[in-house]
Design a protein around this motif. Structure first.
Motif, PDB file in Angstrom:
ATOM      1  N   GLU A   1       0.822  -1.202   0.000  1.00  0.00           N
ATOM      2  CA  GLU A   1       0.000   0.000   0.000  1.00  0.00           C
ATOM      3  C   GLU A   1       0.862   1.261   0.000  1.00  0.00           C
ATOM      4  O   GLU A   1       0.551   2.234  -0.697  1.00  0.00           O
ATOM      5  CB  GLU A   1      -0.915  -0.007   1.225  1.00  0.00           C
ATOM      6  CG  GLU A   1      -1.911   1.139   1.255  1.00  0.00           C
ATOM      7  CD  GLU A   1      -2.859   1.037   2.440  1.00  0.00           C
ATOM      8  OE1 GLU A   1      -3.692   1.945   2.602  1.00  0.00           O
ATOM      9  OE2 GLU A   1      -2.775   0.045   3.196  1.00  0.00           O
ATOM     10  N   ALA A   2       1.944   1.240   0.763  1.00  0.00           N
ATOM     11  CA  ALA A   2       2.822   2.420   0.830  1.00  0.00           C
ATOM     12  C   ALA A   2       3.455   2.708  -0.527  1.00  0.00           C
ATOM     13  O   ALA A   2       3.616   3.877  -0.919  1.00  0.00           O
ATOM     14  CB  ALA A   2       3.911   2.202   1.884  1.00  0.00           C
ATOM     15  N   THR A   3       3.816   1.666  -1.249  1.00  0.00           N
ATOM     16  CA  THR A   3       4.405   1.843  -2.578  1.00  0.00           C
ATOM     17  C   THR A   3       3.410   2.505  -3.523  1.00  0.00           C
ATOM     18  O   THR A   3       3.764   3.408  -4.295  1.00  0.00           O
ATOM     19  CB  THR A   3       4.826   0.473  -3.150  1.00  0.00           C
ATOM     20  OG1 THR A   3       5.733  -0.146  -2.255  1.00  0.00           O
ATOM     21  CG2 THR A   3       5.495   0.641  -4.506  1.00  0.00           C
ATOM     22  N   ILE A   4       2.154   2.074  -3.471  1.00  0.00           N
ATOM     23  CA  ILE A   4       1.125   2.645  -4.335  1.00  0.00           C
ATOM     24  C   ILE A   4       0.892   4.111  -3.993  1.00  0.00           C
ATOM     25  O   ILE A   4       0.682   4.945  -4.880  1.00  0.00           O
ATOM     26  CB  ILE A   4      -0.188   1.838  -4.211  1.00  0.00           C
ATOM     27  CG1 ILE A   4       0.022   0.401  -4.709  1.00  0.00           C
ATOM     28  CG2 ILE A   4      -1.315   2.495  -4.991  1.00  0.00           C
ATOM     29  CD1 ILE A   4      -1.180  -0.498  -4.493  1.00  0.00           C
ATOM     30  N   GLU A   5       0.942   4.443  -2.698  1.00  0.00           N
ATOM     31  CA  GLU A   5       0.713   5.829  -2.281  1.00  0.00           C
ATOM     32  C   GLU A   5       1.804   6.753  -2.809  1.00  0.00           C
ATOM     33  O   GLU A   5       1.547   7.906  -3.140  1.00  0.00           O
ATOM     34  CB  GLU A   5       0.649   5.916  -0.757  1.00  0.00           C
ATOM     35  CG  GLU A   5      -0.632   5.315  -0.173  1.00  0.00           C
ATOM     36  CD  GLU A   5      -0.629   5.331   1.351  1.00  0.00           C
ATOM     37  OE1 GLU A   5       0.429   5.679   1.929  1.00  0.00           O
ATOM     38  OE2 GLU A   5      -1.673   5.004   1.947  1.00  0.00           O
ATOM     39  N   GLN A   6       3.040   6.225  -2.908  1.00  0.00           N
ATOM     40  CA  GLN A   6       4.142   7.057  -3.397  1.00  0.00           C
ATOM     41  C   GLN A   6       4.062   7.271  -4.904  1.00  0.00           C
ATOM     42  O   GLN A   6       4.404   8.353  -5.399  1.00  0.00           O
ATOM     43  CB  GLN A   6       5.489   6.415  -3.038  1.00  0.00           C
ATOM     44  CG  GLN A   6       5.765   6.384  -1.540  1.00  0.00           C
ATOM     45  CD  GLN A   6       7.117   5.751  -1.232  1.00  0.00           C
ATOM     46  OE1 GLN A   6       8.154   6.230  -1.679  1.00  0.00           O
ATOM     47  NE2 GLN A   6       7.088   4.672  -0.470  1.00  0.00           N
ATOM     48  N   VAL A   7       3.659   6.239  -5.631  1.00  0.00           N
ATOM     49  CA  VAL A   7       3.548   6.358  -7.090  1.00  0.00           C
ATOM     50  C   VAL A   7       2.159   5.830  -7.475  1.00  0.00           C
ATOM     51  O   VAL A   7       1.985   4.657  -7.785  1.00  0.00           O
ATOM     52  CB  VAL A   7       4.653   5.555  -7.827  1.00  0.00           C
ATOM     53  CG1 VAL A   7       4.585   5.820  -9.332  1.00  0.00           C
ATOM     54  CG2 VAL A   7       6.030   5.911  -7.290  1.00  0.00           C
TER      55      VAL A   7
ATOM     56  N   LEU B   1       1.002   3.485 -10.471  1.00  0.00           N
ATOM     57  CA  LEU B   1       1.171   2.026 -10.474  1.00  0.00           C
ATOM     58  C   LEU B   1      -0.167   1.306 -10.364  1.00  0.00           C
ATOM     59  O   LEU B   1      -0.345   0.214 -10.919  1.00  0.00           O
ATOM     60  CB  LEU B   1       2.087   1.598  -9.322  1.00  0.00           C
ATOM     61  CG  LEU B   1       3.555   2.047  -9.407  1.00  0.00           C
ATOM     62  CD1 LEU B   1       4.302   1.605  -8.145  1.00  0.00           C
ATOM     63  CD2 LEU B   1       4.225   1.480 -10.646  1.00  0.00           C
ATOM     64  N   ALA B   2      -1.109   1.908  -9.639  1.00  0.00           N
ATOM     65  CA  ALA B   2      -2.410   1.262  -9.458  1.00  0.00           C
ATOM     66  C   ALA B   2      -3.181   1.149 -10.766  1.00  0.00           C
ATOM     67  O   ALA B   2      -4.007   0.243 -10.943  1.00  0.00           O
ATOM     68  CB  ALA B   2      -3.232   2.047  -8.434  1.00  0.00           C
ATOM     69  N   LEU B   3      -2.903   2.074 -11.698  1.00  0.00           N
ATOM     70  CA  LEU B   3      -3.637   2.061 -12.964  1.00  0.00           C
ATOM     71  C   LEU B   3      -3.347   0.811 -13.789  1.00  0.00           C
ATOM     72  O   LEU B   3      -4.190   0.374 -14.588  1.00  0.00           O
ATOM     73  CB  LEU B   3      -3.287   3.307 -13.790  1.00  0.00           C
ATOM     74  CG  LEU B   3      -3.601   4.670 -13.148  1.00  0.00           C
ATOM     75  CD1 LEU B   3      -3.136   5.797 -14.048  1.00  0.00           C
ATOM     76  CD2 LEU B   3      -5.100   4.784 -12.880  1.00  0.00           C
TER      77      LEU B   3
ATOM     78  N   VAL C   1      -2.582  -2.262 -12.589  1.00  0.00           N
ATOM     79  CA  VAL C   1      -2.865  -3.535 -11.912  1.00  0.00           C
ATOM     80  C   VAL C   1      -3.836  -4.409 -12.706  1.00  0.00           C
ATOM     81  O   VAL C   1      -3.566  -5.590 -12.941  1.00  0.00           O
ATOM     82  CB  VAL C   1      -3.378  -3.297 -10.476  1.00  0.00           C
ATOM     83  CG1 VAL C   1      -3.940  -4.589  -9.889  1.00  0.00           C
ATOM     84  CG2 VAL C   1      -2.236  -2.770  -9.596  1.00  0.00           C
ATOM     85  N   PRO C   2      -4.999  -3.889 -13.174  1.00  0.00           N
ATOM     86  CA  PRO C   2      -5.907  -4.757 -13.945  1.00  0.00           C
ATOM     87  C   PRO C   2      -5.264  -5.329 -15.207  1.00  0.00           C
ATOM     88  O   PRO C   2      -5.493  -6.490 -15.556  1.00  0.00           O
ATOM     89  CB  PRO C   2      -7.072  -3.813 -14.297  1.00  0.00           C
ATOM     90  CG  PRO C   2      -7.012  -2.736 -13.265  1.00  0.00           C
ATOM     91  CD  PRO C   2      -5.558  -2.536 -12.969  1.00  0.00           C
ATOM     92  N   LEU C   3      -4.451  -4.502 -15.895  1.00  0.00           N
ATOM     93  CA  LEU C   3      -3.780  -4.970 -17.106  1.00  0.00           C
ATOM     94  C   LEU C   3      -2.856  -6.135 -16.807  1.00  0.00           C
ATOM     95  O   LEU C   3      -2.876  -7.169 -17.507  1.00  0.00           O
ATOM     96  CB  LEU C   3      -2.985  -3.821 -17.737  1.00  0.00           C
ATOM     97  CG  LEU C   3      -1.968  -4.233 -18.825  1.00  0.00           C
ATOM     98  CD1 LEU C   3      -2.683  -4.732 -20.056  1.00  0.00           C
ATOM     99  CD2 LEU C   3      -1.036  -3.073 -19.152  1.00  0.00           C
ATOM    100  N   LEU C   4      -2.062  -6.023 -15.768  1.00  0.00           N
ATOM    101  CA  LEU C   4      -1.048  -7.025 -15.467  1.00  0.00           C
ATOM    102  C   LEU C   4      -1.659  -8.337 -14.987  1.00  0.00           C
ATOM    103  O   LEU C   4      -1.273  -9.419 -15.440  1.00  0.00           O
ATOM    104  CB  LEU C   4      -0.064  -6.478 -14.423  1.00  0.00           C
ATOM    105  CG  LEU C   4       0.737  -5.248 -14.881  1.00  0.00           C
ATOM    106  CD1 LEU C   4       1.567  -4.689 -13.735  1.00  0.00           C
ATOM    107  CD2 LEU C   4       1.629  -5.596 -16.060  1.00  0.00           C
ATOM    108  N   ILE C   5      -2.617  -8.257 -14.057  1.00  0.00           N
ATOM    109  CA  ILE C   5      -3.187  -9.510 -13.551  1.00  0.00           C
ATOM    110  C   ILE C   5      -4.077 -10.164 -14.611  1.00  0.00           C
ATOM    111  O   ILE C   5      -4.177 -11.392 -14.695  1.00  0.00           O
ATOM    112  CB  ILE C   5      -3.966  -9.292 -12.232  1.00  0.00           C
ATOM    113  CG1 ILE C   5      -5.182  -8.374 -12.435  1.00  0.00           C
ATOM    114  CG2 ILE C   5      -3.045  -8.745 -11.157  1.00  0.00           C
ATOM    115  CD1 ILE C   5      -6.020  -8.207 -11.173  1.00  0.00           C
ATOM    116  N   GLY C   6      -4.725  -9.335 -15.452  1.00  0.00           N
ATOM    117  CA  GLY C   6      -5.530  -9.897 -16.530  1.00  0.00           C
ATOM    118  C   GLY C   6      -4.683 -10.616 -17.558  1.00  0.00           C
ATOM    119  O   GLY C   6      -5.015 -11.722 -18.008  1.00  0.00           O
TER     120      GLY C   6
END
Length: 452
Positions: free
Chosen positions: A310-316, A319-321, A323-328
């Motif tokens: 969670e801390a990594t996502i808060e900094q950048v 990156l969250a955008l 996530v759906p592409l990568l896991i899909g």
């Protein structure tokens, strides 16, 4: 093709349902009279249990018996519950003994016992003989009504045996050749017999034979029969003595049944074992809910991974955008590999012994797919954001595709090695595993490249 007054099965079904709702049995009888048995089967697959029982009683006797024989065993079982004992007993007697086994697998044990007791002694002996083999074995699917000959017999003597059994034998086109101890030593076709001189010994005509052991898996035996394009395959005991015949129509029926089960389990449901429209909603729910609960629990792994980073996502936050592409992408890659290898297992193209070869091939395949997709992802992310983000996305796609293909390709082989249905281990579980592991790879690469 339906009766001339109806263009499609849907038109016939609509008319039947309207007349049934109006309780106009006279009109129903008149509508059903010209419709052939093969045209009635799709109709029965669309009706409710009550409608099937009523409409079945309105059919002419000969047509009714033919329709019953053409129905899938689950629908036969449903129909039996709506008929009187005398009608049920007669329908059961009229079935071939190998077809009775499909039906007995569907009905409750108490009804199965009652049906067996109502058989004539000869038919009861034949049916009980098949019941003696384990469920899932080819012994339960073979026919006991066949024609055999001896290697020492002449063509004329063999043809006489064919004529004597012509009415009750399920197949006469492929004739197993036995020695004096009933060991299968060859096979001869009816075509060869018809074209040979009457005095010629069968031993001069017979060809090498492919057999299946009665206790062997039904899918394996059926696949072999189909792959070899045999009209019939002798089924033998452990001493190679003939006990029955597997016909090509029964082999195809087994394979259709197994492939329907595999397709359902790859999609995360239990097989329905009956036409969709005739399946109660409660059965549809039961077939799906267990898998959905398992997958929901598995999905908590993905949530846990996201909470750890969670801390990594808060900094950048960008990156969250992705996530759906990568896991899909990872899930789809793993599912493709699993489906391909599961199919290869079913066809006998690979086995557990080929584990390392499959792993190597899937690593290479996944790596090349990851390189291609990663390059595209790198270009798009670099243009939209930065080179560093592009590197994160590109490297993650490379790693995730490689891992997903390897896992997806190997899981069916592991399942087969531990004697579990490979379809159970495929798409749903692989997607859950790849989602969680893919996110871990993603955030570890992001931390390393972005210095977080």
């Amino acid at each position: 093709m339906t009766s001339p007054q109806f263009q499609t099965t849907d038109d016939l079904a609509t008319t039947i349902e309207q007349l049934f709702a109006a309780r106009d049995l006279t009109a129903l009888t008149r509508v059903l009279a010209p419709v052939g048995a093969t045209e009635l089967v799709p109709l029965f697959e669309r009706l409710s249990r009550k409608q099937r029982a009523v409409i079945y009683r309105l059919l002419p006797k000969d047509s009714a018996a033919e329709v019953f024989e053409l129905l899938d065993p689950p629908l036969q079982s449903d129909l039996l519950h709506g008929l009187q004992d005398a009608e049920v007993a007669q329908l059961f007697v009229d079935l071939d003994h190998d077809d009775r086994l499909w039906l007995l697998d569907e009905v409750p044990a108490a009804l199965a016992t009652r049906l067996l007791r109502g058989l004539p002694e000869h038919e009861r002996v034949l049916t009980s003989a098949l019941l003696g083999y384990p469920q899932g074995s080819i012994g339960r699917r073979m026919s006991l009504e066949y024609v055999s000959t001896r290697a020492s017999f002449t063509v004329d003597e063999t043809m006489q045996r064919v004529r004597e059994r012509l009415q009750d034998a399920e197949t006469v086109y492929t004739i197993p050749v036995l020695d004096d101890s009933r060991h299968v030593v060859g096979v001869v076709s009816l075509r060869e017999l018809l074209s040979a001189p009457g005095e010629m010994p069968v031993s001069e005509l017979m060809r090498p034979v492919h057999t299946a052991e009665a206790a062997s898996d039904e899918e394996v035996a059926a696949r072999r029969c189909a792959d070899l394009a045999l009209l019939a395959m002798p089924v033998v005991d452990r001493e190679n003595r003939l006990v029955g015949m597997l016909t090509i129509d029964d082999a195809i029926r087994i394979l259709e049944h197994e492939e329907s089960e595999d397709a359902a389990r790859q999609g995360g449901t239990e097989p329905l074992r009956r036409p969709y429209l005739s399946t109660p909603v409660s059965t549809l729910v039961r077939s799906r809910v267990v898998w959905l609960l398992v997958l929901a629990i598995g999905a908590t792994l993905t949530v846990q991974v996201l909470s750890v980073f969670e801390a990594t996502i808060e900094q950048v936050t960008v990156l969250a955008l992705f996530v759906p592409l990568l896991i899909g992408t990872g899930g789809n890659t793993g599912n493709q590999a699993a489906t391909t290898v599961t199919r290869a297992l079913a066809l006998g193209d690979v086995g557990a012994r080929d584990f390392m070869r499959v792993l190597t091939r899937e690593l290479r395949t996944g790596g090349l797919l990851g390189l291609l997709l990663g390059s595209i992802g790198f270009g798009i992310a670099t243009i939209a954001y930065s080179v560093q983000i592009g590197l994160v996305i590109g490297l993650t796609l490379l790693c995730v595709c490689t891992l997903a293909a390897a896992v997806g390709g190997c899981m069916p082989l592991i399942a087969r090695a531990v004697k579990v249905d490979p379809a159970v281990f495929s798409n749903p579980f692989i997607s859950t595993f790849v989602d969680a592991s893919g996110l871990i790879i993603y955030f570890l690469i992001a931390r390393a490249i972005l210095g977080l």
